[in-house]
Design an enzyme around this catalytic site. Structure first.
Site, PDB file in Angstrom:
ATOM      1  N   ARG A  81       0.807  -1.227   0.000  1.00 54.66           N
ATOM      2  CA  ARG A  81       0.000   0.000   0.000  1.00 54.66           C
ATOM      3  C   ARG A  81       0.843   1.281   0.000  1.00 54.66           C
ATOM      4  NH1 ARG A  81      -4.631  -2.071  -1.670  1.00 54.66           N
ATOM      5  NH2 ARG A  81      -5.159  -3.930  -0.495  1.00 54.66           N
ATOM      6  N   HIS A 122     -14.091  -8.247  -6.427  1.00 53.43           N
ATOM      7  CA  HIS A 122     -14.173  -6.785  -6.386  1.00 53.43           C
ATOM      8  C   HIS A 122     -15.204  -6.304  -7.409  1.00 53.43           C
ATOM      9  CE1 HIS A 122     -10.048  -7.477  -4.797  1.00 53.43           C
ATOM     10  NE2 HIS A 122     -10.433  -6.536  -3.961  1.00 53.43           N
ATOM     11  N   ASP A 180     -14.757  -9.256   4.465  1.00 56.09           N
ATOM     12  CA  ASP A 180     -13.973  -8.635   3.402  1.00 56.09           C
ATOM     13  C   ASP A 180     -14.615  -7.272   3.132  1.00 56.09           C
ATOM     14  OD1 ASP A 180     -12.080  -8.251   1.433  1.00 56.09           O
ATOM     15  OD2 ASP A 180     -12.531 -10.094   0.344  1.00 56.09           O
TER      16      ASP A 180
END
Length: 496
Positions: A96, A201, A275
């Site tokens: 990240r 996603h 999630d």
């Protein structure tokens, strides 16, 4: 705390490091007004996985790490109850945050030839220390998915490969390493995301397997983790109709999968975390704000990650959930916060990293996982060809001469044998892992002209795009493009 304040402790919405001041203030408002329990940090809105179709926008990514530390200090300062800070860092903060230590992908660690569990635990420990020193309490890792589908668009390099027993042992080792460092960790994505062909996603993956098939493969690492004391599991957004009466219900909002299977049948007593609730596999099915959050809570999740509707979620859960259930969940979260030292927060300075120690670890790992997957290496022959100017070299998908080419230190236009180095641009399978067809055709053509040694720096799943591997005299799989890996292979080629 009243009922709503207790429920708010379940929420860990997304906080973006690179964002506008207006959005930073929105997070502060959420902390002050809703009294949320935690934050999950992501790099930026445009890099959040569910928003990747918007990545065309440009972004200034200067000073990401410094911004993270500053934001943690800022948000903790305004929070009445210290926040549980989490990040999704499967291969370290570097997943990240630029300019922080990056560790090998799980697929690389799954290829370690000696003392794999010991080394994976050490990686988890180092990764955990990086995070703990940065004010992070919880790493949303490792993946316990068994990657049995080579076309899986979302797991791949994130899995410790395709053997359920090995995945079980290595994911537990990674988990234990992080715990040893004093941070939290979780096995994910229950009940197993490895044999899916859809990216959750973007849509809902369906796992059409029987319970017996799941128990023989997908559930093995999770049961192993439970039997060895794992205290947190993340539930994925994938449907298993065989376990939900034929309905295609995402596991993350399925009481049958979380409460009945995971908690009752498999004996899990720890915390369940969802999630990301912004992912389209679930989010698009709940247009009414807060209803998805209620469904996730009702199913048995204790921590609700990346909720886009915190206020409404708290209200609906407060209206529908019993005091008894809310109290049980609240106590689990408070106990977790206490255990991870969340209540001991004090403002931080920007920490530094042990880059020398990190590089030494990378080299030791590379010597263990770099693999000759076909053919062999004859160093004497290669050195003789170099001396006579008859060993050629070419490299692909690099913008400048690599360290590997510099370490080899030769150039030849007229050659009897050649080394072809491929630096795979992306670890994700989209668009042939970022490799354009023209270059791939050129590599295949070169391999057909003379004896060739292929050195593949990157995700081994990308090898399938290089044609028939038998066309190469030798194939060396490097797994990563780290400089330490390049040095190890250059030495291996010329010194053995």
């Amino acid at each position: 705390m009243n009922k709503s304040q207790k429920i708010a402790q379940c929420f860990s919405p997304a906080a973006f490091i690179h964002d506008t001041e207006e959005n930073y203030q929105e997070i502060e408002k959420l902390i002050l007004e809703e009294e949320i329990g935690g934050l999950t940090f992501f790099h930026s809105r445009h890099s959040a996985a569910a928003n990747f179709e918007k990545r065309a926008e440009s972004l200034d990514t200067e000073g990401t790490f410094e911004k993270l530390i500053s934001l943690i200090n800022r948000y903790q300062k305004v929070s009445k109850t210290p926040l549980l800070i989490s990040i999704d860092g499967e291969y370290g903060l570097a997943m990240r945050i630029e300019n922080t230590p990056q560790y090998p992908f799980a697929i690389s660690l799954g290829s370690l030839k000696q003392d794999a569990e010991k080394w994976v635990e050490e990686v988890g420990h180092r990764m955990g220390l990086d995070m703990k020193n940065s004010g992070i309490h919880l790493n949303l890792a490792p993946c316990s998915d068994v990657n049995t589908n080579p076309d899986n668009p979302v797991i791949g390099y994130r899995s410790f490969r395709d053997n359920a027993e090995n995945v079980a042992k290595l994911s537990l080792a990674a988990y234990q390493g992080m715990i040893k460092a004093g941070i939290g960790a979780c096995l994910k994505h229950f009940p197993g995301h490895g044999d899916t062909a859809v990216d959750s996603h973007l849509g809902l993956p369906i796992l059409n397997k029987t319970k017996a098939q799941l128990e023989a493969e997908e559930l093995v690492p999770f049961q192993y983790g439970i039997d060895h004391g794992v205290e947190m599991i993340m539930v994925g957004h994938l449907a298993v109709p065989a376990l939900t009466g034929g309905k295609e219900v995402p596991a993350s909002i399925s009481r049958e999968l979380i409460t009945v299977l995971l908690k009752e049948e498999m004996g899990f007593k720890g915390l369940v975390i969802s999630d990301a609730l912004n992912m389209k596999a679930v989010a698009k099915h709940f247009p009414e704000p807060g209803m998805l959050e209620w469904k996730a809570f009702q199913a048995g999740n204790d921590i609700l990650c990346f909720s886009d509707h915190v206020k409404e979620g708290i209200e609906i859960i407060a209206e529908k959930a019993s005091e008894e259930v809310v109290d049980l969940v609240f106590e689990k979260i408070m106990e977790l916060k206490k255990k991870l030292g969340v209540f001991d927060f004090h403002p931080m300075e920007v920490p530094s990293f042990d880059w020398e120690g990190h590089s030494k670890l990378q080299k030791e790992l590379a010597q263990n996982y770099v693999s000759v997957i076909s053919g062999d290496i004859d160093s004497q022959n290669l050195k003789g060809l170099i001396q006579s100017g008859k060993l050629g070299y070419s490299e692909y998908f690099t913008s400048s001469p690599s360290l590997f080419s510099q370490k080899l230190g030769f150039q030849s236009d007229s050659s009897e044998k050649q080394i072809i180095a491929v630096f795979v641009p992306s670890h994700k399978p989209l668009n042939q892992f970022g490799m354009d067809s023209e270059a791939l055709d050129k590599i295949k053509e070169l391999a057909s002209t003379k004896p060739s040694i292929l050195v593949h720096f990157g995700n081994p799943l990308a090898l399938k795009h290089l044609g028939d591997l038998n066309a190469f005299e030798t194939v060396i799989c490097a797994y990563q493009g780290f400089e330490e890996v390049q040095e190890v292979i250059a030495f291996k080629l010329l010194e053995e």
